[in-house]
Design a protein around this motif. Structure first.
Motif, short mmCIF file in Angstrom:
data_model
loop_
_atom_site.label_atom_id
_atom_site.label_comp_id
_atom_site.label_asym_id
_atom_site.label_seq_id
_atom_site.Cartn_x
_atom_site.Cartn_y
_atom_site.Cartn_z
N ILE A 142 -5.27 7.63 5.27
CA ILE A 142 -4.17 6.70 5.90
C ILE A 142 -3.17 6.46 4.63
CG2 ILE A 142 -3.86 4.64 7.01
CD1 ILE A 142 -5.58 6.46 8.63
N ASP A 143 -1.80 6.90 5.05
CA ASP A 143 -0.88 6.83 3.81
C ASP A 143 0.03 5.79 4.32
OD1 ASP A 143 0.01 8.56 5.86
OD2 ASP A 143 1.06 9.68 4.30
N GLY A 144 -0.38 4.45 4.60
CA GLY A 144 0.50 3.32 4.94
C GLY A 144 1.07 2.64 3.88
N LYS A 145 1.30 1.43 4.30
CA LYS A 145 2.10 0.41 3.28
C LYS A 145 1.02 0.20 1.91
CE LYS A 145 0.72 -3.94 5.14
NZ LYS A 145 1.31 -5.28 5.74
N HIS A 146 -0.43 -0.05 2.35
CA HIS A 146 -1.05 -0.22 0.97
C HIS A 146 -0.97 1.07 0.11
CE1 HIS A 146 -2.25 -3.69 3.01
NE2 HIS A 146 -2.60 -3.39 3.90
N TRP A 147 -1.02 2.02 0.64
CA TRP A 147 -0.98 3.29 -0.31
C TRP A 147 0.14 3.43 -1.11
CZ3 TRP A 147 -3.57 6.62 -2.89
CH2 TRP A 147 -2.84 8.02 -3.28
N TYR A 148 1.39 3.35 -0.21
CA TYR A 148 2.65 3.27 -1.13
C TYR A 148 2.95 2.21 -2.02
CZ TYR A 148 3.46 7.05 2.07
OH TYR A 148 3.56 8.34 2.94
N ASN A 149 2.17 0.99 -1.66
CA ASN A 149 2.48 -0.06 -2.51
C ASN A 149 1.40 0.15 -3.85
OD1 ASN A 149 4.14 -1.65 -1.03
ND2 ASN A 149 2.63 -2.98 0.02
N TYR A 150 0.16 0.69 -3.65
CA TYR A 150 -0.42 1.11 -4.80
C TYR A 150 0.14 2.23 -5.69
CZ TYR A 150 -4.53 3.61 -7.21
OH TYR A 150 -5.29 3.87 -8.07
N ARG A 151 0.44 2.98 -5.19
CA ARG A 151 1.11 4.27 -6.15
C ARG A 151 2.38 3.82 -6.88
NH1 ARG A 151 -1.71 7.79 -8.09
NH2 ARG A 151 0.08 8.63 -8.41
N ALA A 152 3.30 2.90 -5.90
CA ALA A 152 4.48 2.43 -6.72
C ALA A 152 3.98 1.45 -7.78
CB ALA A 152 5.35 1.69 -5.69
N ASN A 153 2.99 0.73 -7.60
CA ASN A 153 2.55 -0.09 -8.64
C ASN A 153 2.19 0.42 -9.90
OD1 ASN A 153 3.35 -2.38 -7.33
ND2 ASN A 153 1.40 -2.71 -6.26
N VAL A 154 1.28 1.74 -9.61
CA VAL A 154 0.79 2.46 -10.68
C VAL A 154 1.73 3.02 -11.39
CG1 VAL A 154 -0.45 4.59 -11.16
CG2 VAL A 154 -1.61 3.06 -9.57
N ASN A 155 2.75 3.74 -10.55
CA ASN A 155 4.08 4.41 -11.44
C ASN A 155 4.55 3.02 -12.43
OD1 ASN A 155 3.51 6.98 -10.41
ND2 ASN A 155 4.82 6.27 -8.68
N GLU A 156 4.84 1.99 -11.73
CA GLU A 156 5.54 0.97 -12.64
C GLU A 156 4.77 0.31 -13.94
OE1 GLU A 156 6.81 -3.76 -11.87
OE2 GLU A 156 6.59 -2.28 -10.13
N THR A 157 3.44 0.46 -13.50
CA THR A 157 2.29 -0.12 -14.71
C THR A 157 2.89 0.98 -15.68
OG1 THR A 157 1.05 -0.97 -13.24
CG2 THR A 157 0.10 -0.34 -15.51
N GLN A 158 2.83 2.55 -15.63
CA GLN A 158 3.08 3.47 -16.53
C GLN A 158 4.33 3.50 -17.04
OE1 GLN A 158 2.31 6.71 -13.73
NE2 GLN A 158 0.19 6.99 -14.23
N LYS A 159 5.29 2.96 -16.44
CA LYS A 159 6.61 2.78 -17.16
C LYS A 159 6.50 1.73 -17.93
CE LYS A 159 9.49 4.82 -13.12
NZ LYS A 159 10.21 4.66 -12.16
#
Length: 118
Positions: free
Chosen positions: A49-66
């Motif tokens: 299921i690639d809904g809002k929770h998945w996209y939020n998780y990936r966006a937060n991981v990317n932001e954390t890496q930056k």
């Protein structure tokens, strides 16, 4: 001729100093812990299921890496580096648990593999 050999040998010695110095630098404990958290980053959506929770998780991981990259660039001493790595590992753990809790609430589980006999 003799002077050229001495200059060449000195240049070679100077060129190898940075490589040797970099090889001796130990890894920080906080960096090791953060790298372990990095390995636990979820690569595919739970339950497919690639809904809002998945996209939020990936966006937060990317932001954390930056944010880690920026914090390490601005680090002026070893303590700043330790703080940056510790914050990075903590944020990755938090983002993963938030995503997993949201998906468990919807009835999806994190796949677990058990190996017996080891």
């Amino acid at each position: 001729m003799k002077q050229t050999k001495i200059i060449g040998a000195a240049a070679l010695a100077i060129a190898t100093i940075p490589a040797a110095a970099m090889a001796v630098v130990p890894t920080l404990y906080e960096e090791q812990a953060a790298r372990a958290e990095e390995e636990r980053i979820i690569q595919t959506p739970l339950g497919g299921i690639d809904g809002k929770h998945w996209y939020n998780y990936r966006a937060n991981v990317n932001e954390t890496q930056k944010e880690l990259a920026g914090d390490l660039r601005g680090a002026s001493d070893i303590e700043d580096q330790r703080d940056a790595w510790e914050e990075y590992g903590t944020e990755l753990r938090h983002e993963r648990s938030t995503y997993v809790k949201a998906m468990v609430k919807r009835g999806y589980r994190v796949p677990t593999v058990y190996i017996e006999g080891i």
